[in-house]
Design an enzyme around this catalytic site. Structure first.
Site, PDB file in Angstrom:
ATOM      1  N   CYS A  88      23.469 -12.119  23.654  1.00 32.21           N
ATOM      2  CA  CYS A  88      23.182 -10.836  24.307  1.00 32.21           C
ATOM      3  C   CYS A  88      23.380  -9.689  23.309  1.00 32.21           C
ATOM      4  O   CYS A  88      24.422  -9.579  22.663  1.00 32.21           O
ATOM      5  CB  CYS A  88      24.115 -10.665  25.503  1.00 32.21           C
ATOM      6  SG  CYS A  88      24.068  -9.009  26.199  1.00 32.21           S
ATOM      7  N   GLN A 212      37.711   1.477  29.112  1.00 33.54           N
ATOM      8  CA  GLN A 212      36.327   1.973  29.104  1.00 33.54           C
ATOM      9  C   GLN A 212      35.500   1.024  28.233  1.00 33.54           C
ATOM     10  O   GLN A 212      35.897   0.691  27.127  1.00 33.54           O
ATOM     11  CB  GLN A 212      36.263   3.404  28.555  1.00 33.54           C
ATOM     12  CG  GLN A 212      37.190   4.398  29.256  1.00 33.54           C
ATOM     13  CD  GLN A 212      36.688   4.840  30.630  1.00 33.54           C
ATOM     14  OE1 GLN A 212      35.585   4.514  31.031  1.00 33.54           O
ATOM     15  NE2 GLN A 212      37.530   5.562  31.360  1.00 33.54           N
ATOM     16  N   GLU A 262      49.521   4.961  37.380  1.00 33.39           N
ATOM     17  CA  GLU A 262      48.532   3.881  37.394  1.00 33.39           C
ATOM     18  C   GLU A 262      49.144   2.721  38.175  1.00 33.39           C
ATOM     19  O   GLU A 262      50.346   2.469  38.080  1.00 33.39           O
ATOM     20  CB  GLU A 262      48.246   3.511  35.923  1.00 33.39           C
ATOM     21  CG  GLU A 262      47.747   2.117  35.650  1.00 33.39           C
ATOM     22  CD  GLU A 262      46.350   1.848  36.215  1.00 33.39           C
ATOM     23  OE1 GLU A 262      45.467   2.695  36.100  1.00 33.39           O
ATOM     24  OE2 GLU A 262      46.178   0.747  36.777  1.00 33.39           O
ATOM     25  N   ASN A 309      40.600   9.963  37.236  1.00 34.23           N
ATOM     26  CA  ASN A 309      39.566   9.022  36.789  1.00 34.23           C
ATOM     27  C   ASN A 309      39.655   7.761  37.665  1.00 34.23           C
ATOM     28  O   ASN A 309      40.062   6.703  37.212  1.00 34.23           O
ATOM     29  CB  ASN A 309      39.781   8.703  35.294  1.00 34.23           C
ATOM     30  CG  ASN A 309      38.741   7.762  34.706  1.00 34.23           C
ATOM     31  OD1 ASN A 309      39.037   6.999  33.780  1.00 34.23           O
ATOM     32  ND2 ASN A 309      37.536   7.771  35.205  1.00 34.23           N
ATOM     33  N   CYS A 336      32.727   7.241  37.504  1.00 31.70           N
ATOM     34  CA  CYS A 336      31.619   6.326  37.214  1.00 31.70           C
ATOM     35  C   CYS A 336      30.717   6.202  38.443  1.00 31.70           C
ATOM     36  O   CYS A 336      29.830   5.351  38.457  1.00 31.70           O
ATOM     37  CB  CYS A 336      32.150   4.959  36.781  1.00 31.70           C
ATOM     38  SG  CYS A 336      33.166   4.165  38.031  1.00 31.70           S
TER      39      CYS A 336
HETATM   40  C1  LIG Z   1      38.179   3.902  36.094  1.00 36.15           C
HETATM   41  S1  LIG Z   1      39.731   3.188  35.661  1.00 36.15           S
HETATM   42  C2  LIG Z   1      40.380   4.491  34.646  1.00 36.15           C
HETATM   43  C3  LIG Z   1      41.441   4.101  33.667  1.00 36.15           C
HETATM   44  C4  LIG Z   1      41.793   5.128  32.605  1.00 36.15           C
HETATM   45  N1  LIG Z   1      41.730   6.491  33.084  1.00 36.15           N
HETATM   46  C5  LIG Z   1      40.974   4.946  31.356  1.00 36.15           C
HETATM   47  O1  LIG Z   1      40.362   5.903  30.866  1.00 36.15           O
HETATM   48  O2  LIG Z   1      40.956   3.812  30.825  1.00 36.15           O
HETATM   49  C6  LIG Z   1      40.606   3.325  37.158  1.00 36.15           C
HETATM   50  C7  LIG Z   1      42.044   2.867  37.070  1.00 36.15           C
HETATM   51  O3  LIG Z   1      42.650   3.113  38.353  1.00 36.15           O
HETATM   52  C8  LIG Z   1      43.608   2.099  38.579  1.00 36.15           C
HETATM   53  N2  LIG Z   1      43.878   2.150  40.036  1.00 36.15           N
HETATM   54  C9  LIG Z   1      43.177   1.591  41.060  1.00 36.15           C
HETATM   55  N3  LIG Z   1      43.710   1.947  42.238  1.00 36.15           N
HETATM   56  C10 LIG Z   1      44.771   2.764  41.973  1.00 36.15           C
HETATM   57  C11 LIG Z   1      45.706   3.466  42.770  1.00 36.15           C
HETATM   58  N4  LIG Z   1      45.660   3.411  44.098  1.00 36.15           N
HETATM   59  N5  LIG Z   1      46.640   4.219  42.163  1.00 36.15           N
HETATM   60  C12 LIG Z   1      46.713   4.273  40.809  1.00 36.15           C
HETATM   61  N6  LIG Z   1      45.853   3.638  39.994  1.00 36.15           N
HETATM   62  C13 LIG Z   1      44.892   2.877  40.561  1.00 36.15           C
HETATM   63  C14 LIG Z   1      42.953   0.850  38.048  1.00 36.15           C
HETATM   64  O4  LIG Z   1      43.915  -0.142  37.773  1.00 36.15           O
HETATM   65  C15 LIG Z   1      42.273   1.396  36.780  1.00 36.15           C
HETATM   66  O5  LIG Z   1      43.117   1.290  35.666  1.00 36.15           O
END
Ligand SMILES: C[S@@+](CC[C@H](N)C(=O)[O-])C[C@H]1O[C@@H](n2cnc3c(N)ncnc32)[C@H](O)[C@@H]1O
Length: 377
Positions: A88, A212, A262, A309, A336
């Site tokens: 890929c 990411q 997190e 995020n 996203c």
């Molecule tokens: C889109 S990712 C963003 C991660 C980080 N901001 C980055 O740039 O790599 C979303 C994150 O939210 C965490 N997550 C999901 N549900 C959550 C919650 N209820 N409270 C805190 N974190 C959570 C996931 O484990 C994940 O790491």
């Protein structure tokens, strides 16, 4: 990007492949502006950010299929049979180089691929992550611990065949369901996380944490968020849903408190490690494992600037209400999913979206990341 799998019709994951990459980006920009039009009226759109149109994925998540000694790594076709995608073109070059060797190691070890129809076999998925340095993390997702002793005994051979491998783990996923990974992680190597330097920040990625997916575009995303932070010169920054701490650690500055929350404890341990490597005062860089909706109980405050995020589902209604009333004067929302972003911005009545930027994190698909900075309305 030309793709033989796409041309032969065996993989349709890249739904926009026939469209030139610049036209894809222009179409995504128009689409996201339309979705956000009523929730972010008057927002100023910055130039979209895009990276290379091939070799950009730092993680390959591959289904293992076939028979012992002849395992294919790819996706499941509509007939439930494996489609091998080792070549890929989206994969980071370090992953592309690694996959033939990894396949040979898997065949040599004699791992039994899991068969969905019969629910027999052990090896379900293989996940390979590449750091910008070319170092690798390999995660074997297995039905049970049946192969653990075998894999432990063959680890030296794997590391000899793939000398840039730093982390090898087993993830145990016993359910007969299309779930990528289970809850139990067994790290076989001494090193338990992959060093992922992004710009000036040495991030660390454990096998079970989010990262990411497009390193070049993620670098630009964190740099944009940092520019918005520097512009508003906050004393305290909160990073909600912080993962391994990318936004918080890019926001650090003299005398500034940066704090992240997190749900994944391993990601929080990694963020603390990066903060220590950066030489940040532990009082100025604080990370807590827990629910983002309880940030006000977990983080030092009050915040002047909040970064959120969240996963695709967006923010919980309680968190939207709290953000609407909180004392911060700047909000950075990186998403996203423009649909949940629009919903949440509409609920944030005391905020006004000032600038936004599209980050083409997932070329050849409709997906993308969009970051918005908001002031008080
Ligand atoms: C889109 S990712 C963003 C991660 C980080 N901001 C980055 O740039 O790599 C979303 C994150 O939210 C965490 N997550 C999901 N549900 C959550 C919650 N209820 N409270 C805190 N974190 C959570 C996931 O484990 C994940 O790491």
């Amino acid at each position: 990007m030309r793709c033989d799998y796409h041309d032969r019709g065996v993989c349709r994951s890249c739904t926009l492949l026939a469209i030139p990459h610049p036209d894809q980006v222009a179409a995504k920009q128009a689409a996201v502006a339309a979705v956000l039009a009523s929730a972010a009226p008057g927002v100023r759109w910055l130039e979209p950010v895009s990276g290379p149109d091939h070799g950009f994925r730092n993680k390959a998540k591959l289904v293992a299929e076939g028979s012992v000694g002849e395992v294919s790594l790819g996706i499941l076709g509509p007939d439930g049979r494996g489609v091998d995608l080792r070549e890929c073109g989206l994969h980071d070059p370090a992953i592309a180089t690694a996959l033939p060797r990894l396949s040979a190691v898997i065949d040599d070890i004699g791992l039994i691929p899991y068969a969905v129809p019969t629910r027999r076999g052990e090896l379900k998925h293989v996940v390979v992550t590449a750091a910008p340095t070319g170092e690798l993390m390999i995660r074997f997702v297995l039905r049970s611990t049946h192969h653990e002793a075998l894999l432990r005994s063959r680890l030296p051979r794997l590391l000899e065949a793939m000398p840039t491998t730093r982390v090898v783990s087993l993830n145990i996923q016993p359910k007969p369901a299309a779930i990528l990974a289970g809850e139990r992680e067994i790290v076989l190597t001494q090193q338990d996380s992959l060093r992922m330097p992004i710009g000036p920040v040495p991030l660390h990625l454990p096998p079970d944490a989010f990262f990411q997916t497009n390193t070049a575009v993620a670098t630009a995303l964190y740099a944009q968020a940092r520019a918005w932070v520097v512009e508003s010169a906050p004393r305290t920054v909160w990073d909600l849903y912080c993962g391994v701490g990318g936004f918080a650690l890019h926001a650090a500055g003299p005398g500034r408190v940066v704090a992240g929350v997190e749900i994944a404890a391993g990601a929080i341990a990694a963020a603390r490690r990066s903060a220590a490597e950066l030489g940040l005062d532990p009082g100025l860089a604080r990370f807590a494992a827990g629910d983002a909706s309880a940030a006000y109980d977990l983080l030092p405050g009050p915040p002047d600037l909040v970064v959120v995020n969240p996963p695709r589902r967006g923010l919980d209604p309680g968190l939207v209400a709290w953000l609407d009333a909180c004392p911060a004067d700047t909000l950075v929302y990186s998403s996203c999913n423009p649909v949940t972003l629009a919903r949440d911005l509409a609920g944030l009545a005391t905020w006004r979206a000032r600038e936004a930027r599209l980050f083409d994190m997932f070329p050849h698909t409709d997906h993308h990341e969009v970051a918005v900075v908001c002031d008080r309305s």
